[in-house]
Design an enzyme around this catalytic site. Structure first.
Site, PDB file in Angstrom:
ATOM      1  N   HIS A 205       0.964  -1.342   0.079  1.00  0.00           N
ATOM      2  CA  HIS A 205       0.101   0.089   0.071  1.00  0.00           C
ATOM      3  C   HIS A 205       0.985   1.241  -0.122  1.00  0.00           C
ATOM      4  CE1 HIS A 205       0.338   1.147   4.395  1.00  0.00           C
ATOM      5  NE2 HIS A 205       0.502  -0.119   4.597  1.00  0.00           N
TER       6      HIS A 205
ATOM      7  N   CYS B 226       2.305  -5.374   7.196  1.00  0.00           N
ATOM      8  CA  CYS B 226       2.064  -5.080   5.562  1.00  0.00           C
ATOM      9  C   CYS B 226       3.268  -4.176   4.957  1.00  0.00           C
ATOM     10  CB  CYS B 226       0.814  -4.073   5.388  1.00  0.00           C
ATOM     11  SG  CYS B 226      -0.655  -5.036   5.638  1.00  0.00           S
TER      12      CYS B 226
END
Length: 527
Positions: free
Chosen positions: A437, A456
């Site tokens: 992301h 992440c």
């Protein structure tokens, strides 16, 4: 012979009889339009011997039959240069953790010597022995990796190739010699680590391996018994002076072992010397095992994320075409080794806060600062995990119960400039909740050790990745939250952990921040 010819008005003229000359010309043109029967090229004597050989197993027979028994290793009635390269590869199979004797190298060499006579039968025998040894060797090198990697999609899970598939890969390569030299059936990372292991072994394993005593830092100009021991340890002539020769050797050692290159023997360099050559060779082997999980050079496009270096690469046709920095999980919240398919992008995403962060970070802040903390961070509290969940007022929540772990709460952050997901996230759906992301925290990319996330992977340039995935910049028609875009063709992604990796000057050794090397080293050593 008569023909009917249309006139300009679209009707037909009366049939006209052709002269004998015109009839002959027409017949010749007609004959030219019909292709003559294609005569198959006669089989070479070597191909005929391969066809009649009783030494072909099922896989080899399938490979050769599909190519009309044309040889792979023989060129113009003689053994090609690929044979010598294959013999060298098999002879160095211990670099792959394999036993060269498993591939009958003595029989192979004998067959090659007999083939020097030029006899078609001897050449065919050598051809078959080369193909057998190559297919078995490649299948063993391509075995499933013994590492803790999760395969999300079956399409990316490695499947051992058949012998016929191994040989087809070699036959389809533009150059057999280049295919062998570049280890074309494996990831470029594996091939370079293998080469680095051989070079490291040749350079450092033959030196005296003993423990150097602790003491003051040694540098150019130092003298004494410890300098003498250091010279012996690095294979130099006896003496007790830290001269230019020793300084150059120390720099070489430091460069080869991923240390600061300063020709100074302080605690870090001394520790590396005292670990011995075996320690670093085993670290390379650990990472070769991880590299087995990566695709070979034939894979069209894929994404590679290395959490040890906190970097991402984009690969096309076996070559890295782009790279960028990433931010990965903290040692306490590690980014796992995964392989899957990137299928979607979510533009203007929500950030669904992990339950442990809600418990450990958000709930204590609310207890301290009140409901205004939720509004200042643009968080939204939802009643449950369904699509029709109701938005809750912070006053409705028992925050003490959330902080104590007695109640799990769903919180998401609204899209916007300060959303932790940035403008876009890229999804390869998995039950670990890991994805790539964007991020608003640009300053963090300046750090060399980029381990700040909760697992992440944050991207230095999400827009560039989006353009590579979609073939054009990602655009949407509105600013609506969480707009899902399907990647035109799902792209494989491999998240690995390379604490020893190819570098410009050999192998770069990196900190084992996740503490994974020792356990895997023990696993490989026991095997």
């Amino acid at each position: 012979m008569v023909v009917s010819v249309s006139d300009r008005a679209g009707g037909q003229r009366p049939p006209a009889r052709l002269s004998l000359f015109h009839a002959c010309v027409a017949g010749a043109l007609f004959a030219a339009a019909v292709p003559a029967p294609i005569l198959a090229a006669p089989q070479s004597p070597v191909a005929a011997e391969i066809k009649s050989s009783g030494r072909l197993n099922r896989d080899l027979k399938a490979f050769y039959k599909a190519r009309d028994y044309r040889p792979l290793w023989i060129r113009n009635g003689t053994i090609g240069p690929g044979a010598a390269r294959l013999v060298n590869l098999i002879g160095s199979a211990r670099l792959d953790g394999l036993d060269p004797d498993d591939y009958d190298p003595e029989d192979l060499v004998r067959a090659l010597r007999r083939a020097e006579s030029g006899s078609p039968r001897a050449l065919a025998r050598a051809e078959i022995e080369l193909s057998r040894a190559f297919a078995d060797y490649v299948r063993d090198v391509r075995r499933s990796p013994r590492v803790n990697i999760t395969y999300i999609d079956k399409e990316v899970e490695p499947v051992p190739p058949s012998r016929a598939e191994v040989l087809r890969g070699a036959a389809e390569a533009p150059s057999l010699m280049s295919y062998l030299e570049n280890y074309g059936w494996m990831s470029p990372v594996y091939a370079e680590l293998r080469q680095g292991l051989g070079e490291h072994h040749a350079s450092w394993s033959g030196l005296p391996q003993f423990t150097l005593p602790a003491g003051p830092v040694l540098r150019p100009g130092s003298t004494g018994a410890r300098v003498g021991m250091l010279r012996v340890r690095l294979g130099l002539s006896p003496g007790e002076k830290f001269d230019k020769e020793l300084a150059s050797r120390i720099r070489e050692f430091q460069s080869a072992h991923g240390l600061p290159v300063d020709a100074i023997v302080g605690p870090t360099t001394l520790a590396a010397l005292n670990r011995g050559a075996d320690h670093h060779e085993w670290r390379i082997r650990v990472n070769m095992e991880r590299a087995r999980a990566l695709p070979g050079r034939s894979e069209d496009r894929y994404i590679l994320v290395d959490t040890a270096s906190a970097r991402l690469w984009l690969y096309e046709d076996g070559e890295a075409v782009d790279s960028m920095k990433v931010i990965v999980g903290k040692p306490a919240q590690q980014t796992p080794m995964l392989a899957g398919l990137v299928r979607f992008a979510a533009v203007n995403p929500y950030w669904n806060v992990p339950p442990d962060l809600v418990r450990d970070q958000i709930a204590p802040e609310v207890l301290d600062k009140g409901g205004s903390y939720i509004r200042s961070k643009r968080y939204e509290i939802l009643s449950d995990w369904t699509e029709n969940a109701r938005v809750l007022d912070p006053k409705e929540v028992d925050w003490a119960a959330v902080a104590a772990g007695r109640r799990e709460l769903r919180i998401r952050q609204l899209p916007g400039a300060h959303n932790a997901m940035g403008d876009v996230k890229f999804m390869f759906p998995n039950d670990r909740g890991i994805f790539l992301h964007d991020t608003p925290d640009r300053a963090l990319f300046k750090d060399d050790e980029r381990r700040f996330s909760s697992g992440c992977v944050r991207l230095e340039d999400a827009g560039r990745l989006g353009k590579w995935l979609f073939g054009q910049p990602i655009r949407t028609k509105s600013d609506a939250p969480e707009q899902w875009l399907k990647v035109p063709e799902p792209v494989p992604i491999y998240i690995t952990y390379l604490t020893a990796a190819p570098a410009e000057n050999g192998i770069a050794f990196r900190e084992d921040a996740y503490g994974r090397d020792e356990a895997q080293l023990a696993q490989i050593a026991s095997r």
